[in-house]
Design an enzyme around this catalytic site. Structure first.
Site, PDB file in Angstrom:
ATOM      1  CB  SER A  38      -0.838   0.275   1.129  1.00 22.13           C
ATOM      2  OG  SER A  38      -1.761  -0.895   1.449  1.00 22.13           O
TER       3      SER A  38
ATOM      4  CG  ASP B 169       8.842 -12.016  11.115  1.00 20.94           C
ATOM      5  OD1 ASP B 169       7.586 -12.427  11.285  1.00 20.94           O
ATOM      6  OD2 ASP B 169       9.805 -12.362  11.144  1.00 20.94           O
TER       7      ASP B 169
END
Length: 845
Positions: free
Chosen positions: A276, A354
């Site tokens: 994005s 992560d």
């Protein structure tokens, strides 16, 4: 005979007319009532729904209950099929809707436990949030009452030709569970963990490292500077080296890859590395004197779009009804996900943190090894209802690290039979075989209050309340940008980000040692944030959030920053010599089609000596500005060359399950290799002689020219990028697997588009499979906080989810051209734009 002929002709006319009437009635049966008056059970007072010519609704209600009740009713009017598929996906019950072909998907989702996680999340929500969700559910059910088949949507009539299915009532859990699908699509690093391990089985460590080069923060700066967040805290985990995995474990990881990628596009189309763009500019650099905010999330294309534009307005703002918000909602979830209220605006991009790790587990029977002891596996039975078949029972198993995703189908139960595990520790899963199992630890499986956060965002009044809402936003981990009417801008990284005892999340780790545990999560106050930074703007594009010496590890695998760097370049260029950025400039940047890998690679290509038939194509590149509009001949040729460079240099050396898709990581890999003409990557392993860079590039150029000539004609100047790079709006259920007539009914036509992979105009494609668009800016918005009515927005498809409805695909042409629509917010502007007004009243008044 004349009489017989006349009778037959008459019969054909009647039958044809009846068929035409049936098709017309079926197609139009679910078109919603948008004008007049409706009386509904469950409403407390009068509610008005005003729609503009695009069918975008603005809801006006006196109470929060009525507001969300009507939001549920209106979304169901336009998008119930989509909502129904979403909830069956998150519940792991697609087989109940579509039959035995979805058993594998249901098994995997039941193994992950999405619905069970949603139940835990629901229990933690505030009483107010539960009331809002309950009101929304009641509105959906009011729409469902008395409707079935074609009255709910054309898809139900088509589905009835294959299976017998009737939707059940909507529940609050159906809404809460959808965040699991979002979190799954926006998870980060799981595939990179697998790919690193599989690559390490075929390549030396040095070459594996070359495929995952470090980010160059001197060239691609992070989102926030180090001094934008308080320092201190735990040290980052020590990097983990490539584990010496036996072949059985690598086979198991390859199977997990195929399982993950076999997930159907019934939610968000399967898509590695969803991204994005978002950025916010301070008023000191804008023509309005107040901040401007832009956002365009990059997701797999859907028809209808994942987004549903909507306004939710309390007619009298109070503590009992504090909402005056507009923006992009998600069908099936109450509230507004991205948008603005009367004080603040916000946007999201994937933060790339992560938040998931793979653990290799030693399993023996119904036990698993941990720190020298055997512990019983958690085990439960799940029953799948299958349309047209008997129910199917599956067994789900888990360790302390999470569910054993390697149990999720018959093939994966054979967990690495060749793994050299000592006899006393050999895995013996219930399906037989021996070796390793694979468990997934993922923050989205932890209880969280993300649904609370969404409503808190919708009513936030300032930076403090915005950050308070962000503190409850756990999954998916995101970048959040902020602007307010007082002229402030900001950035916040929310979410649960684990702290690891050891390792950096780059590789699957042994679960039996206890050395790679999560010891906690980064405290919210220590997560990167910025408020009115000196630069005067903030840009996020899934790139590195903050550089060293930030004491925590966020991710080993963020985006490499090509898009964010280009956005920053455009912002600096737009403000040179005291110039100001306008809302139109913000939209123009969203459509930026500059290719950074072309700028790096083309100087090498134009210097090569090629055969005569290729020279004409090569000449296209000599004066090219490296932009990729749909009409570009150079872009068409370059992208074909780029795909062949990737194939010849990398694909043949890597396991088949490791994708060489051409994204930003491959930009970084090739950029770093180009100066080394004798790198081993340029050599063709299938020949005895040693090739160099120029030979490989020449081969790619000549093959590309020949392929383009055969496909698009012998005149290179007539080639067009948009002829190769097309977007076909596709219904993600029946439109992908149905017969041709069904696809014709539900899908749009192929559209030529510009842009490309890892460009700001991120119309991505998978270079291994061709140039069809697999990722898109799923919407675009520019918010002007100085005058909200001057804001603009566009959706990928349209407000309606009903094929042949005027608002089914009506925004696609504008989206294709990079154009946006006026975004009415004030009551005056909404009234001026209203084409249809529907009044909903309590039934007994």
């Amino acid at each position: 005979m004349k009489t017989v002929a006349a009778v037959l002709s008459f019969a054909l006319i009647v039958c044809g007319g009846a068929a035409t009437w049936y098709v017309y009635r079926t197609v139009h049966a679910a078109f919603p009532q948008v004008s007049g008056t409706l009386r509904l059970d469950g409403l407390n007072s009068r509610v008005e729904v005003d729609r503009d010519e695009r069918g975008i609704p603005q809801v006006y209600a006196g109470t929060a209950h009525d507001l969300f009740y009507v939001q549920g009713y209106v979304q169901a009017q336009d998008r119930f099929w989509q909502m129904d598929v979403y909830r069956h996906t998150t519940a792991g019950s697609l087989s109940d809707m579509f039959g035995p072909g979805q058993i594998g998907t249901d098994t995997f989702i039941r193994t992950l436990g999405w619905r069970r996680a949603a139940e835990r999340n629901y229990d933690r929500l505030s009483p107010a949030t539960k009331e809002y969700i309950a009101a929304y559910s009641a509105g959906v059910n009011a729409y469902l009452s008395g409707r079935s088949g074609a009255a709910l949507g054309l898809e139900y009539e088509l589905l009835s030709l294959r299976v017998s299915y009737q939707p059940h009532r909507w529940t609050s859990l159906d809404s809460v569970a959808w965040q699991m699908a979002l979190a799954w699509d926006l998870r980060n690093n799981v595939q990179q963990e697998i790919d690193r391990s599989l690559a390490a089985g075929k390549l030396p460590p040095r070459q594996v490292d070359e495929l995952y080069p470090p980010d160059r923060l001197d060239v691609h700066p992070p989102i926030v500077p180090q001094d934008a967040v308080a320092s201190g805290g735990a040290a980052r985990g020590k990097p983990a080296s490539a584990p010496d995995l036996p072949e059985g474990a690598r086979t198991q990881l390859a199977h997990v890859t195929e399982l993950i990628r076999s997930m159907p596009a019934a939610t968000l189309p399967v898509n590695d590395g969803a991204g994005s763009n978002s950025w916010v500019v301070s008023g000191r650099y804008t023509t309005t004197g107040k901040p401007l905010l832009a956002n365009d999330p990059h997701l797999g294309p859907e028809l209808p779009s994942i987004w549903y534009q909507m306004g939710l307005h309390c007619t009298r703002n109070s503590s009992n009804c504090p909402f005056d918000v507009t923006g992009f909602t998600i069908p099936g979830m109450p509230g507004v996900f991205i948008g603005h209220n009367d004080r603040v605006a916000w946007g999201f991009t994937n933060g790339a943190e992560d938040v998931a790790d793979l653990y290799l587990e030693k399993v023996r029977g119904n036990s698993y090894l941990y720190e020298g002891r055997w512990y019983p596996l958690e085990e439960r039975k799940e029953t799948l209802t299958v349309a047209g078949r008997k129910p199917v029972t599956v067994t789900v198993r888990a360790t302390r690290h999470g569910p054993l995703i390697s149990d999720a189908n018959d093939d994966l139960r054979e967990v690495g039979t060749s793994a050299p595990v000592p006899g006393s520790e050999r895995a013996a899963p219930h399906g037989g075989g021996s070796g390793y199992a694979v468990a997934l630890r993922w923050t989205a499986l932890n209880p969280n209050r993300t649904m609370d956060a969404l409503f808190e965002l919708d009513k936030a009044r300032n930076w403090t309340e915005f950050r308070s809402a962000a503190s409850d936003f756990s999954v998916p981990s995101q970048n959040m940008v902020y602007a307010d009417v007082e002229g402030n801008i900001g950035y916040q990284a929310p979410g649960q980000v684990p702290i690891r005892k050891r390792g950096d999340g780059a590789w699957p780790v042994p679960g039996w040692t206890g050395a790679y545990e999560w010891t906690g999560y980064i405290p919210f106050g220590k997560l990167p944030h910025a408020y009115n930074p000196a630069a005067g703007y903030i840009a996020t594009a899934n790139n590195t959030i903050i550089g060293p010496p930030y004491p925590y590890l966020l991710s080993k695998d963020p985006d490499y920053g090509y898009r964010s760097t280009e956005i920053l370049r455009q912002l600096r260029q737009a403000t040179v010599n005291g110039r100001k950025i306008s809302p139109a400039d913000m939209s123009r940047i969203q459509s930026d089609q500059y290719s950074p890998i072309a700028a790096s690679l083309v100087p090498y290509l134009t210097k090569l000596k090629v055969n005569d038939s290729t020279a004409k194509a090569q000449s296209l590149l000599e004066e090219w500005d490296f932009t990729q509009p749909a009409t570009s001949a150079p872009a068409a040729y370059f992208n074909q060359v780029w795909a062949l460079v990737l194939r010849h240099a990398f694909a043949g050396r890597l396991p088949k399950s490791v994708r060489v898709d051409g994204g930003s990581r491959w930009f970084a890999v090739v950029e770093r290799l180009l100066p080394d003409a004798s790198s081993a990557w340029w050599d063709n392993p299938d020949t005895k002689r040693r090739e160099n860079r120029d030979q490989l590039l020449t081969r790619a150029m000549e093959e590309a020219a020949a392929q383009m000539g055969r496909a698009y004609g012998t005149d290179p100047k007539a080639w067009r990028w948009g002829a190769m790079h097309t977007l076909t709006p596709t219904n993600q259920t029946l439109g992908t697997a149905g017969p041709g007539i069904v696809k014709w009914l539900l899908n749009g036509s192929p559209l030529p588009v510009g842009g490309g992979t890892a460009l700001v105009d991120a119309t991505g494609y998978n270079a291994e499979k061709g140039f069809a668009v697999t990722m898109v800016p799923s919407m675009r918005m520019v918010v002007d906080v100085s005058a909200f009515d001057r804001s603009t927005w566009i959706n990928l498809t349209g407000a309606s989810g009903h094929a042949f409805h005027p608002n089914y695909l009506d925004q696609v042409p504008l989206w294709q051209q990079g154009r946006t629509l006026p975004w009415s917010y004030s009551r005056t502007a909404v009234r001026a734009a209203t084409k249809h007004s529907l009044v909903l009243l309590p039934r007994h008044t």
